[in-house]
Design a protein around this motif. Structure first.
Motif, PDB file in Angstrom:
ATOM      1  N   THR A 135      -7.298   0.133  -2.789  1.00  0.00           N
ATOM      2  CA  THR A 135      -7.253  -0.997  -1.252  1.00  0.00           C
ATOM      3  C   THR A 135      -8.333  -1.115  -0.733  1.00  0.00           C
ATOM      4  N   THR A 186      -1.262  -1.610  -5.426  1.00  0.00           N
ATOM      5  CA  THR A 186      -1.966  -1.359  -4.484  1.00  0.00           C
ATOM      6  C   THR A 186      -3.396  -1.760  -4.453  1.00  0.00           C
ATOM      7  N   ASN A 227      -5.126   5.068  -4.249  1.00  0.00           N
ATOM      8  CA  ASN A 227      -3.924   4.432  -2.918  1.00  0.00           C
ATOM      9  C   ASN A 227      -5.725   3.667  -2.606  1.00  0.00           C
ATOM     10  N   GLN A 240       0.749  -1.509  -0.090  1.00  0.00           N
ATOM     11  CA  GLN A 240       0.407   0.116   0.047  1.00  0.00           C
ATOM     12  C   GLN A 240       0.727   1.246   0.157  1.00  0.00           C
TER      13      GLN A 240
END
Length: 303
Positions: free
Chosen positions: A101, A156, A97, A85
Motif C-alpha cells: 500500500t 494491494t 499489505n 486494500q
C-alpha cells in the motif's frame, strides 16, 4: 489561508497521520463486525452528512457542477483504494499489505509528472525509495514473510495506484475548488458507493451488531479519521506539493506501529527502529536537500 506558511500545512498532514495511525487500533474490532463496503459506506455517508451540516453555508456558496464532479471522482478513487486494500488483505499478510500500500510514495512523483508536467527531482526519487525501504522494515515482520506477487499482492498494488491517483487528484482539484466543499462531495460519493456495493455483494450484520463500543469506534472513524483527517489532507494538498505530501503521509505506518506498541504490547525491535530512521531520513532528504541545492545555485549565480 494564503498567508499561512507551508510548514504549517505539513505539520497538519503529520497530525492527520497520527489520527490514521491510531485508527488502525480502532479498526481492529470494527472490521470483525462490519464487512468492508458496508463499513466504508456507513463511515463516509455519516462523515459527509456531518460535514454538510457544519459547512452548509459554505457548500451553498461554492457548490457547482465542477465541484460535484471532482468530488465524485475523488470518492470513486478513495473507495476503490480502500476496497482493493481490504480484498488484498484477505489474500496476503498484514505486513505485505501495509508495505505494498505504501508504495504509493514512489508512484506519486511520476503520477504528478504525468498530470502537472512537473518532472520529479532526484531527491524525490531517492527519498521515495528510502521511505519504501523503511516501510518494508516497519510493516513486514521478521517471522519469515516473503514477497511474491499473487492475487492478494496484485490487489494491494492496485490499491497503491488508486491512493497515488487520489493524492494527485486532490492536489489538482483543490487548487481549483474549495477544498472543504470538495471533501463533502467526496465523502457523500464514497459513502453511497459503499452502501450500494455492500448491498449488492455483502451481508449486512444486523442492528444487534452495533454495540455501544462499536458505535463509539464508528463515530471516531467518521468524525476524526474522516472529517478531521481527510479535511486536513485535502486542504493541505492545495499548499504542499504531492511528492512531499506523500512522504509525510507515509508516517501513518510509523504511528500505526507506535500505537500498537503502546496499546497492544507489540515489541520494539532493532528492525522497527531502523525502519523509523529510514522513513524520517526520507522526509529530511525531501525537505532539506532541494533547499540546499537552490541556495547553492543562487550563490553560484550571484558570484
Amino acid at each position: 489561508m494564503a498567508n499561512i506558511p507551508s510548514w504549517v500545512y505539513k505539520l497538519l498532514i503529520v497530525l492527520a497521520t497520527i489520527i490514521w495511525g491510531f485508527s488502525f487500533v480502532v479498526m481492529k474490532d470494527v472490521v470483525a463486525v462490519l464487512p468492508p463496503a458496508w463499513l466504508l459506506g456507513m463511515r463516509f455517508l455519516f462523515a459527509g452528512a456531518l460535514l454538510l451540516v457544519i459547512l452548509r453555508k459554505r457548500v451553498m456558496r461554492f457548490c457547482s457542477r465542477k465541484v460535484v464532479t471532482y468530488g465524485f471522482i475523488l470518492g470513486v478513487l478513495d473507495f476503490t483504494a480502500f476496497w482493493l486494500q481490504t480484498v488484498g488483505l484477505k489474500h496476503t499478510t498484514p505486513g505485505i499489505n501495509a508495505f505494498l500500500t505504501a508504495t504509493y510514495c514512489v508512484l506519486v512523483p511520476f503520477a504528478w509528472w504525468l498530470i502537472a508536467r512537473k518532472r520529479p527531482t532526484v531527491f524525490n526519487i531517492v527519498a521515495a525509495i528510502v521511505a519504501v525501504c523503511g516501510i518494508w522494515l516497519v510493516s513486514v515482520s521478521s517471522s519469515g514473510e516473503t514477497l511474491s506477487i499473487g492475487f492478494g499482492e496484485a490487489m494491494t498494488l492496485g490499491c497503491a495506484v488508486a491512493f497515488a491517483a487520489h493524492i494527485v487528484a486532490v492536489s489538482k482539484f483543490a487548487q481549483k475548488c474549495d477544498a472543504l466543499v470538495l471533501t463533502v462531495f467526496q465523502f457523500i460519493a464514497e459513502g453511497a458507493l459503499g452502501i450500494i456495493f455492500g448491498a449488492a455483494t455483502e451481508t449486512f450484520p444486523g442492528i444487534a451488531a452495533f454495540t455501544p463500543e462499536i458505535i463509539g469506534q464508528m463515530l471516531f472513524l467518521a468524525v476524526f479519521a474522516s472529517v478531521v483527517a481527510f479535511g486536513i489532507q485535502n486542504v493541505s494538498l492545495a499548499h504542499v506539493p504531492p511528492t512531499q505530501a506523500s512522504l509525510l503521509l507515509s508516517l501513518e505506518s510509523v504511528f500505526g506501529v507506535v500505537f500498537s506498541i503502546l496499546l497492544y504490547g507489540e515489541q520494539m525491535t532493532l528492525r522497527l527502529v531502523v525502519g523509523f530512521v529510514l522513513i524520517f531520513a526520507a522526509i529530511v532528504i525531501s525537505e532539506t536537500l532541494p533547499l540546499k541545492e537552490k541556495l547553492c545555485r543562487r550563490k553560484t549565480t550571484s558570484s
